[in-house]
Design an enzyme around this catalytic site. Sequence first.
Site, PDB file in Angstrom:
ATOM      1  N   HIS A   1     -44.939 -55.657   9.854  1.00 58.64           N
ATOM      2  CA  HIS A   1     -46.157 -54.875   9.488  1.00 58.64           C
ATOM      3  C   HIS A   1     -47.473 -55.820   9.316  1.00 58.64           C
ATOM      4  O   HIS A   1     -47.188 -56.694   8.407  1.00 58.64           O
ATOM      5  CB  HIS A   1     -46.146 -53.797   8.764  1.00 58.64           C
ATOM      6  CG  HIS A   1     -46.256 -54.073   7.194  1.00 58.64           C
ATOM      7  ND1 HIS A   1     -46.939 -54.464   6.393  1.00 58.64           N
ATOM      8  CD2 HIS A   1     -44.788 -54.053   6.651  1.00 58.64           C
ATOM      9  CE1 HIS A   1     -46.233 -54.645   5.196  1.00 58.64           C
ATOM     10  NE2 HIS A   1     -44.991 -54.784   5.238  1.00 58.64           N
TER      11      HIS A   1
ATOM     12  N   GLU B   1     -48.517 -50.077   7.443  1.00 61.55           N
ATOM     13  CA  GLU B   1     -47.262 -49.841   6.747  1.00 61.55           C
ATOM     14  C   GLU B   1     -47.578 -49.182   5.422  1.00 61.55           C
ATOM     15  O   GLU B   1     -46.968 -48.385   4.817  1.00 61.55           O
ATOM     16  CB  GLU B   1     -46.483 -50.733   6.948  1.00 61.55           C
ATOM     17  CG  GLU B   1     -44.855 -50.444   6.604  1.00 61.55           C
ATOM     18  CD  GLU B   1     -44.657 -50.758   5.142  1.00 61.55           C
ATOM     19  OE1 GLU B   1     -43.597 -50.258   4.657  1.00 61.55           O
ATOM     20  OE2 GLU B   1     -45.451 -51.354   4.256  1.00 61.55           O
TER      21      GLU B   1
ATOM     22  N   ASP C   1     -38.677 -56.800   7.343  1.00 58.12           N
ATOM     23  CA  ASP C   1     -39.901 -56.265   6.219  1.00 58.12           C
ATOM     24  C   ASP C   1     -39.282 -56.789   4.658  1.00 58.12           C
ATOM     25  O   ASP C   1     -39.335 -55.703   3.708  1.00 58.12           O
ATOM     26  CB  ASP C   1     -40.440 -54.933   6.387  1.00 58.12           C
ATOM     27  CG  ASP C   1     -41.358 -54.614   5.490  1.00 58.12           C
ATOM     28  OD1 ASP C   1     -42.201 -55.682   4.814  1.00 58.12           O
ATOM     29  OD2 ASP C   1     -41.865 -53.567   5.404  1.00 58.12           O
TER      30      ASP C   1
END
Lengths: 428, 428
Positions: free
Chosen positions: A252, A298, A326
Amino acid sequence: MVRSIYSEALTSRIAYNNLLLLCRQAPGRLSGSPQLNTAVQLTRQFLLEAGADTVYLQPVLIPNWKPGQTEAHVLNGNRKVALHALPLGNSVPSPAEGITASVVEVHSFDELNALGRERVSGRIVFYNRPMDPTLINTFAAYGRAADQRVSGASKAAALGAVAVLVRSLTLASDTFPHTGQMRYQEGIAKIPAIAVATRDADSISCWLKQNPDVQVFIKTTCRPAGDTAGYNVIGEIRGKNPAKGILLTGGHLDAWYNTPGAHDDGAGCIQSIEVIRLFHTLGIRPEHTIRAVLFMDEEITQTGGRKYAQTATLEKENHLIALESDRGGLLPVGFTFDCNEKDLEILQKLKPYFEPYRTDTFLKGGSGTDVAPLRSSARILAGLLTDSQRYFDYHHSAYDTPDHVNIRELQLGSAAIASLFYLMDRRF
Amino acid sequence: MVRSIYSEALTSRIAYNNLLLLCRQAPGRLSGSPQLNTAVQLTRQFLLEAGADTVYLQPVLIPNWKPGQTEAHVLNGNRKVALHALPLGNSVPSPAEGITASVVEVHSFDELNALGRERVSGRIVFYNRPMDPTLINTFAAYGRAADQRVSGASKAAALGAVAVLVRSLTLASDTFPHTGQMRYQEGIAKIPAIAVATRDADSISCWLKQNPDVQVFIKTTCRPAGDTAGYNVIGEIRGKNPAKGILLTGGHLDAWYNTPGAHDDGAGCIQSIEVIRLFHTLGIRPEHTIRAVLFMDEEITQTGGRKYAQTATLEKENHLIALESDRGGLLPVGFTFDCNEKDLEILQKLKPYFEPYRTDTFLKGGSGTDVAPLRSSARILAGLLTDSQRYFDYHHSAYDTPDHVNIRELQLGSAAIASLFYLMDRRF
């Protein structure tokens, strides 16, 4: 070829230089910030340079919450001590003159409710339950402490509190506020919610033991400001047989307003771009399409991931795998796969390729927030698994700088994803 | 109990605070330095505070090489560019006025020898072979590049060189000289040997391509200064049945003159002290004696390890295991064991205890420099195995500071050693 992928990744400085540029030119790239626009343009350019044959921006309406200016201090008798404090995402502002109120410390919602309206009303609730350091999986420790941050404001407001101070979610003893998202419950008054550094939290707790009348002053101009335009940034190498489907790797692009966002999630974005670069540089012509997606928003409401999934469904796109990185640009230890048993068996057969790199922990389990909306349409959801010991030292704080990303750890992650895709391209 | 050991280690800040004190009060604690005396007194105190029932200093004659002052720059036409350069351990000084000479770059001894006396004589030999970034085990990459540093001076002097510049042994692109030990060959002229930062090495190489007449100026007052008194610092918890033998955990107390020595090897010393503290705090009364040894002079001539082994032999001490932690306070991944197959089988049965901590890589192989002299008398030699990706970023440089040691990674190592000893105490 796996060996070549790793060697190219470990000898190139392009990914790390891109991470430096992203963090320097677009720090604090939260939804609605001009820095996020800079990040979109910058990573679009990185994808072109990486050799993507198609690069495009996918429009998405994203939230636009402004962090504003914040001041907080403790009034302990005659002493006034400034706090390292920042608003949680989505918080409403304080009144213009600020809030001064006495403080009540709690460690759980049970403890809060036991206090009752009488002892909470008109006060600032101070949530001070630390993450549990004895858990080896620090994400589990995070998960068990996050309720204070996410839901604490409304729980306190329901009993008449005027604001909440929340101990930063980190295992470190530091002076950085670690911010993050909070959510108000419908129908309950919205009160300001402020993260305070762990050392400050320890100090407040100590002062409260000596003097229960300690007061805290909070003034913040943070505020929601309506939705705005954003873009998922997408680049791909089109497969020789695109009907076979898409191998998606993503991260993200947004990051909290108070951080360069190197680990969260500059690293995941840069690794995804690097996967494209590795395929291109090594001249690998895949059957499937290799796609890198840098998702918007996000951190606040995950509109980017949902928009991507909606579009994919509308366009009847076929995703063999949608993987997110992530969990920081830290030492990769394996992958999580969310798929049926038969596919997991095929994937498990690839483990020996990852043993020499100690990236061979293949777990059935969680993927990433941004790829989760593809659950019904993608065959396999996945996540890059990293060693989690250091992650929350950086997470959502000003300490999440690129000098805390090790170039080799970052690139072992890029190479792991590219190798997985290379192998899957041949086996599926 | 293993769970309790990990929980105590992960919730205590004592070990990390001790590491901070050691690095702040005794940086650059090379053999012969006053800082090493400070480190001896400090760690003796740490051992007492940790609950050792016996703490003593074991005298040992150690070398005393003085780093002095160093200046180095490049003369490229009219430009004078300062170099990040420091002498290698054991180097002789330059003449008082310094050395100015042209430079010849080589990448191997073969390349040096092919140049021959004619093209080497009167020049400064510049060894510029980088560590191989494609090797996943960075210790292997270090091993393959270290010959330049260790033996390069005499090889060059044999062909008439006046000094050597050696590319720092690190995978990082940085401006820190990474120093280390070098050895002169008997019967060959001793010439100054200087480490240069990798970025400077890349620059020199670049300038040489444009202008083969680039000159380098080196002036250093480093010098050997005879032997001096030192001490191995030893603390133990005496076993209920000391005849069963000793479980030894150690690190080396000395560190290079240019570094706080946090990873190399402050971490190993602090972890060894912490093992004592964990046994004491948790009230574990072992059958075997648990002993922490902080060795002198690992970096120059390893007199501390040899003196310890000699004394152990003289006193007929029985070591069941002698383990060294000298791979940094990084994420522990397992242990190396140097022992017979039967003992290895017993040890392998302990692996399941370490699986929850991902410290379950048990390899047959190398231990540590300081415990190696115990080979003939200790039943098992061992080493704490850590993830090596970041280690050489810090190694022997000013970048090896305590803020680059993560408290959890450090303590996972302490807990792993204490748990191994706890389990061995019951199985052997």
